[in-house]
Design an enzyme around this catalytic site. Structure first.
Site, mmCIF file in Angstrom:
data_model
loop_
_atom_site.group_PDB
_atom_site.id
_atom_site.type_symbol
_atom_site.label_atom_id
_atom_site.label_comp_id
_atom_site.label_asym_id
_atom_site.label_seq_id
_atom_site.Cartn_x
_atom_site.Cartn_y
_atom_site.Cartn_z
ATOM 1 N N CYS A 119 0.817 -1.216 0.000
ATOM 2 C CA CYS A 119 0.000 0.000 0.000
ATOM 3 C C CYS A 119 0.853 1.269 0.000
ATOM 4 O O CYS A 119 0.328 2.365 -0.203
ATOM 5 C CB CYS A 119 -0.941 0.004 1.192
ATOM 6 S SG CYS A 119 -1.895 -1.501 1.326
ATOM 7 N N HIS A 259 -3.003 6.741 3.282
ATOM 8 C CA HIS A 259 -3.500 5.501 2.695
ATOM 9 C C HIS A 259 -4.843 5.158 3.344
ATOM 10 O O HIS A 259 -4.982 5.219 4.563
ATOM 11 C CB HIS A 259 -2.476 4.384 2.937
ATOM 12 C CG HIS A 259 -3.025 3.029 2.670
ATOM 13 N ND1 HIS A 259 -3.713 2.725 1.514
ATOM 14 C CD2 HIS A 259 -3.015 1.884 3.408
ATOM 15 C CE1 HIS A 259 -4.105 1.465 1.554
ATOM 16 N NE2 HIS A 259 -3.690 0.936 2.692
ATOM 17 N N ASN A 288 -10.220 -0.363 0.899
ATOM 18 C CA ASN A 288 -8.761 -0.276 0.827
ATOM 19 C C ASN A 288 -8.331 -0.722 -0.573
ATOM 20 O O ASN A 288 -8.492 -1.893 -0.922
ATOM 21 C CB ASN A 288 -8.177 -1.184 1.913
ATOM 22 C CG ASN A 288 -6.658 -1.216 1.898
ATOM 23 O OD1 ASN A 288 -6.020 -0.783 0.952
ATOM 24 N ND2 ASN A 288 -6.080 -1.751 2.961
HETATM 25 O O1 UT7 Z 1 -3.600 -1.687 3.717
HETATM 26 C C1 UT7 Z 1 -2.700 -2.504 4.367
HETATM 27 C C2 UT7 Z 1 -2.745 -2.322 5.814
HETATM 28 N N1 UT7 Z 1 -3.945 -2.965 6.373
HETATM 29 C C3 UT7 Z 1 -4.521 -2.404 7.411
HETATM 30 O O2 UT7 Z 1 -4.169 -1.335 7.817
HETATM 31 C C4 UT7 Z 1 -5.597 -3.183 8.135
HETATM 32 C C5 UT7 Z 1 -5.369 -3.022 9.615
HETATM 33 N N2 UT7 Z 1 -6.324 -3.777 10.426
HETATM 34 C C6 UT7 Z 1 -7.621 -3.408 10.563
HETATM 35 O O3 UT7 Z 1 -8.077 -2.459 9.934
HETATM 36 C C7 UT7 Z 1 -8.456 -4.131 11.572
HETATM 37 O O4 UT7 Z 1 -7.624 -4.967 12.351
HETATM 38 C C8 UT7 Z 1 -9.597 -4.993 10.930
HETATM 39 C C9 UT7 Z 1 -10.663 -4.078 10.340
HETATM 40 C C10 UT7 Z 1 -9.030 -5.909 9.866
HETATM 41 C C11 UT7 Z 1 -10.275 -5.859 12.006
HETATM 42 O O5 UT7 Z 1 -10.807 -5.017 13.021
HETATM 43 P P1 UT7 Z 1 -10.520 -5.342 14.554
HETATM 44 O O6 UT7 Z 1 -11.257 -4.358 15.351
HETATM 45 O O7 UT7 Z 1 -9.027 -5.431 14.707
HETATM 46 O O8 UT7 Z 1 -11.207 -6.739 14.722
HETATM 47 P P2 UT7 Z 1 -10.552 -8.101 15.199
HETATM 48 O O9 UT7 Z 1 -9.685 -8.666 14.136
HETATM 49 O O10 UT7 Z 1 -9.949 -7.900 16.565
HETATM 50 O O11 UT7 Z 1 -11.821 -9.009 15.370
HETATM 51 C C12 UT7 Z 1 -12.801 -8.748 16.388
HETATM 52 C C13 UT7 Z 1 -13.952 -9.723 16.202
HETATM 53 C C14 UT7 Z 1 -13.501 -11.172 16.068
HETATM 54 O O12 UT7 Z 1 -14.452 -11.977 16.710
HETATM 55 P P3 UT7 Z 1 -14.154 -12.627 18.141
HETATM 56 O O13 UT7 Z 1 -12.914 -13.436 17.951
HETATM 57 O O14 UT7 Z 1 -13.938 -11.453 19.068
HETATM 58 O O15 UT7 Z 1 -15.377 -13.401 18.450
HETATM 59 C C15 UT7 Z 1 -13.587 -11.409 14.594
HETATM 60 O O16 UT7 Z 1 -13.798 -12.766 14.274
HETATM 61 O O17 UT7 Z 1 -14.652 -9.407 15.002
HETATM 62 C C16 UT7 Z 1 -14.781 -10.573 14.204
HETATM 63 N N3 UT7 Z 1 -14.787 -10.192 12.808
HETATM 64 C C17 UT7 Z 1 -15.917 -9.875 12.143
HETATM 65 N N4 UT7 Z 1 -17.192 -9.826 12.535
HETATM 66 C C18 UT7 Z 1 -18.104 -9.466 11.615
HETATM 67 C C19 UT7 Z 1 -13.736 -10.063 11.966
HETATM 68 N N5 UT7 Z 1 -14.149 -9.683 10.747
HETATM 69 C C20 UT7 Z 1 -15.500 -9.573 10.837
HETATM 70 C C21 UT7 Z 1 -16.490 -9.194 9.926
HETATM 71 N N6 UT7 Z 1 -17.779 -9.143 10.356
HETATM 72 N N7 UT7 Z 1 -16.213 -8.868 8.658
#
Ligand code: UT7
Length: 357
Positions: A119, A259, A288
């Site tokens: 990115c 980004h 993204n």
């Molecule tokens: O461009 C390259 C760089 N990339 C980035 O900058 C991405 C950086 N990361 C992020 O933006 C975030 O980490 C995400 C948006 C990918 C995820 O958000 P988060 O607040 O970090 O969520 P998480 O991974 O901690 O997941 C929290 C919960 C999990 O459930 P449990 O384990 O707490 O029961 C996930 O399974 O949310 C769940 N989850 C979802 N739920 C509904 C993960 N994806 C989804 C989804 N819909 N799409």
């Protein structure tokens, strides 16, 4: 890190963008995986993204964005000396997407190569292209960030499939007075954390096989939480380091174009820098788009009048590698507009002999 260095100044003479027509909304995704519009909006700020049609690929969006940037800059394809495409989703492993774009544009005298810096790719491309203009090797360089991330997104994995979209943005670099245009750029990488965001298979380490396809190893794998922590910190640090290196402060910057990975992390970084009202975001419309996100946002901000001549802007990106980059630019579109207005049509249509053929 790298630093300084311009014999000639280098500015952005024109910008363009192109995105696919097809919109994939959060409500569409609700029907595909166990997710909800509320979760996606709350955690990412994304409402919809653009997805390529079956017959479209990265070079199509790249060429369209580039032709719009050339038109904006008032120069013909025949005048382009070099095309750099930043992408992690080339049309194919080789030839490079930049060569495909060169052919589509009819930019017959241009050299062409791709850059892979995730990115951060557009900023890496911008700074690479600027070297050729600064040292007098080339006069007109096209830098394009273009992606078709939908082709490497696992639409059965809710952790990643809600995040990504397709599109391209481009800019034309030209020479100007020293000290104007691109003022300071820093690039960096931490390859030791490359496994946080990757496509495991399809390269020389793990070539494509029935097993790799069955295991879905040709799709993006990301440790979202760890990348998120890296992203928030590096967004803030990259801005501060680059401002320090330029002898400037946050209050000098009129607009930040980060980004577009996630609205939440953009907001937190903006707050930490104390510039919440000056961070541009369009992530809700496109998701993204990796290397395309900064040039798409830049073109949108410029064409909607948010950025005007004399403004100081900062582009800042982070991503796979891990990589990061930040660039401070004095916006100077009017300088180039005045220059192209002073040229005769014959001059601007002049397609010179290809170099090195
Ligand atoms: O461009 C390259 C760089 N990339 C980035 O900058 C991405 C950086 N990361 C992020 O933006 C975030 O980490 C995400 C948006 C990918 C995820 O958000 P988060 O607040 O970090 O969520 P998480 O991974 O901690 O997941 C929290 C919960 C999990 O459930 P449990 O384990 O707490 O029961 C996930 O399974 O949310 C769940 N989850 C979802 N739920 C509904 C993960 N994806 C989804 C989804 N819909 N799409």
């Amino acid at each position: 890190m790298s630093g300084e260095a311009t014999k000639r100044g280098v500015g952005i003479a024109g910008t363009g963008r192109a995105v696919p027509e097809r919109v994939l909304s959060n409500f569409d995704l609700e029907k595909m995986v166990d997710t909800s519009n509320e979760w996606i909006v709350e955690r990412t700020g994304i409402r919809e993204r653009r997805i390529a049609g079956p017959n479209e690929a990265t070079s199509d969006f790249a060429a369209l964005a580039a032709s719009r940037a050339l038109e904006d800059a008032g120069i013909s394809p025949g005048e382009v000396d070099l095309i750099i495409v930043a992408t992690v989703t080339p049309d194919m492993i080789f030839p490079s997407t930049s060569c495909l774009v060169q052919a589509k544009l009819g930019a017959t005298r241009a050299a062409a190569f791709d850059i892979s810096a995730g990115c951060s790719g557009f900023i890496y491309g911008l700074w690479t292209g600027a070297q050729f203009v600064a040292n007098g090797t080339y006069d007109a360089v096209l830098v394009i960030g273009a992606e078709t991330l939908s082709r490497i997104t696992d639409f059965t994995n809710r952790n990643t499939c809600v995040l990504f979209g397709d599109g391209a943005g481009a800019c034309v670099l030209k020479a100007m007075e020293h000290g104007e245009g691109i003022i300071k750029t820093l690039l960096g990488a931490d390859g030791s954390r490359g496994d946080l965001l990757m496509i495991p298979a399809g390269g020389s380490r793990l070539p494509a096989s029935h097993e790799t396809v069955d295991q879905r190893l040709h799709y993006i794998r990301m440790e979202g939480n760890k990348v998120y922590r890296f992203a928030v910190n590096i967004l803030v640090d990259a801005c501060k380091w680059t401002l320090d290196a330029a002898g400037l402060s946050e209050s000098d910057i009129d607009y930040f174009i980060p980004h577009q990975a996630n609205r939440r992390l953009i907001d937190i970084a903006a707050e930490r820098l104390g510039v919440a009202d000056r961070f541009y975001s369009n992530v809700e419309k496109y998701g993204n788009t990796s290397a395309a996100s900064i040039p798409i946002a830049l073109d949108e901000a410029v064409r909607s009048g948010k950025i005007s001549d004399g403004d100081l802007i900062m582009l800042v990106g982070f991503g796979a590698g891990l990589t990061w980059g930040a660039s401070i630019i004095r916006w100077c579109r009017g300088y180039f507009r005045a220059q192209s207005a002073g040229r005769s049509t014959a001059e601007s249509d002049k397609a010179r002999e290809p170099r090195g053929l």
